[in-house]
Scaffold this motif. Structure first.
Motif, short mmCIF file in Angstrom:
data_model
loop_
_atom_site.label_atom_id
_atom_site.label_comp_id
_atom_site.label_asym_id
_atom_site.label_seq_id
_atom_site.Cartn_x
_atom_site.Cartn_y
_atom_site.Cartn_z
N LYS A 1 -0.49 11.85 -3.55
CA LYS A 1 -1.13 11.69 -5.23
C LYS A 1 -1.60 10.20 -4.87
CE LYS A 1 2.93 13.82 -7.09
NZ LYS A 1 4.34 14.16 -8.21
N SER A 2 -1.30 9.36 -3.79
CA SER A 2 -2.40 7.57 -3.48
C SER A 2 -3.01 8.14 -3.29
CB SER A 2 -1.01 6.84 -2.64
OG SER A 2 -0.10 7.03 -2.42
N ASP B 1 0.72 -1.49 -0.01
CA ASP B 1 -0.37 0.22 0.08
C ASP B 1 1.16 1.23 0.06
OD1 ASP B 1 -3.02 0.68 0.80
OD2 ASP B 1 -1.74 2.67 1.33
N ARG B 2 0.66 1.89 -0.85
CA ARG B 2 1.82 2.91 -0.74
C ARG B 2 1.04 4.54 -0.49
NH1 ARG B 2 2.55 5.92 -6.97
NH2 ARG B 2 4.33 7.38 -6.90
N TYR B 3 0.26 4.25 0.11
CA TYR B 3 0.24 5.49 0.95
C TYR B 3 0.50 4.99 2.47
CZ TYR B 3 -3.43 8.48 3.47
OH TYR B 3 -3.86 9.43 4.44
#
Length: 398
Positions: free
Chosen positions: A396-397, A212-214
């Motif tokens: 951005k995520s 999960d990038r966030y």
């Protein structure tokens, strides 16, 4: 399968603040004594500073253990068992005769203390949502400003007048007092998970968080901000004691600067939450901290009188710490937004990740120590620029 064990009993906010704050007191109370540790155990100062790295390695392992444990045997038990371990570690620190023995005591102490951080945050996430949770984290952050203020102030006074052993003995008394209060006043707020599902659930949540990038971005942010704070507590006492010729007691009053700056940062965060998203506030906090760090760096570059140099250095530190106080509570509140159904397990993975970053930061600053006024601002500048990049990735995520 999960068994609900939530209670309608009102949570004592004062107790939660003390439980989440005592790990900070445990870390900061002996920072004015770092030079004394080096002398008493016949080691170099940067070796004494590594007691902080040991502390945070154990803290990282502890938050992982207690975070998962809070989901499987309950928030209350995780807190109380952790406090018992903490007390045993403090006793070992009191009895230590060598630096290796002190390292062991600090490791056990930190492993137990970590329950105060992860379990308390899990309890808060159990019971509050949305803006109410953001504001509560900010309020607790403001109250917690007194933890690093109390630590150096008490540690400086006790260390100067009664010695290092009494500093650690005071932590034994603190741990026993908190254990008694927790046994009487802390209700259960979470859920108990089926033992058979534990392994599968832990692995599934961990894998999901890793991809999960966030969540990754916020884990890095929290690690960087805490790394900055505890690198401050590692490096700055030696600057004030060795370069500015403060006594331990005099340096203790620097805790007031930390407290006031954190309160100002938390107030700014609460004020801005009425009109801006938490992510925007985090970015503003980073930029404010960058301004403070650049100010500190410029102060170290010019030949000034000692009084003026100290005054300007403290002003720069205040701006830097206010920015961190503005950003960090919002990071803590947002970090697990995608994992609200697994707050204990997710909190364990999150805390493991960011405390490993803290441990790395304190280790690096100890290696870099030369006594120069420019080491800390240069180190902090790199971390803050990395944090600025991370928050933009997180935005951005969304």
């Amino acid at each position: 399968m999960e068994k609900s064990i939530k209670t309608n009993q009102k949570i004592n906010l004062g107790l939660l603040i003390c439980l989440v704050g005592f790990p900070q007191i445990s870390e900061t109370i002996y920072t004015p004594s770092l030079t004394e540790i080096a002398q008493n155990y016949a080691v170099k100062l940067n070796v004494a500073q590594m007691t902080l790295s040991i502390y945070f390695i154990a803290f990282a392992l502890g938050v992982f253990f207690w975070g998962i444990g809070s989901d499987y045997f309950g928030r209350r038990k995780a807190m109380n068992f952790g406090l018992v371990v903490y007390i045993l570690g403090c006793i070992l620190c009191v009895l230590s005769k060598t630096i290796a023995f002190l390292f062991i005591g600090r490791f056990i102490q930190a492993f137990g203390a970590s329950t105060g951080s992860v379990t308390t945050q899990t309890i808060l996430r159990d019971n509050y949502e949305g803006n109410e949770r953001h504001q509560l984290f900010a309020k607790i952050s403001a109250a917690l400003a007194f933890s690093p203020a109390i630590g150096p102030l008490l540690g400086g006074f006790i260390g100067e007048h009664y010695g290092l052993r009494v500093v650690f003995l005071s932590l034994v008394i603190l741990g026993m007092s908190l254990l008694f209060w927790s046994l009487k006043g802390l209700p259960e707020t979470g859920t108990l998970s089926s033992e058979k599902m534990a392994g599968k659930k832990v692995l599934a949540v961990g894998k999901a968080m890793l991809f999960d990038r966030y969540t990754r971005a916020f884990a890095l942010l929290i690690g960087l901000f805490n790394g900055l704070l505890f690198s401050y507590h590692s490096e700055i006492p030696t600057i004030f004691i060795e370069r500015f010729h403060f006594t331990q007691s005099q340096y203790g009053f620097m805790g007031g600067v930390v407290a006031c700056a954190t309160i100002v940062g938390a107030w700014l965060s609460n004020h801005e939450l009425k009109r801006q998203k938490p992510e925007e506030i985090i970015e503003k906090g980073i930029k404010l901290s960058l301004a403070g760090i650049l100010f500190i760096g410029l102060t170290g570059l010019f030949q000034l009188s000692l009084f003026l140099q100290v005054l300007l250095y403290i002003l720069g530190l205040f701006i830097f710490l206010a920015g961190v106080g503005m950003a960090l509570p919002n990071c803590l509140s947002l970090a697990l937004a995608n994992f609200s159904n697994f707050t204990g397990i997710a909190g364990a993975f999150l805390s493991l990740g960011y405390y490993l970053i803290v441990s790395l930061c304190t280790f690096l600053i100890s290696l870099m120590h030369t006594g120069s006024l420019l080491i800390f601002p240069a180190f902090a500048l790199v971390l803050l620029l990395t944090a600025l990049l991370s928050i933009r990735i997180a935005k951005k995520s969304m």
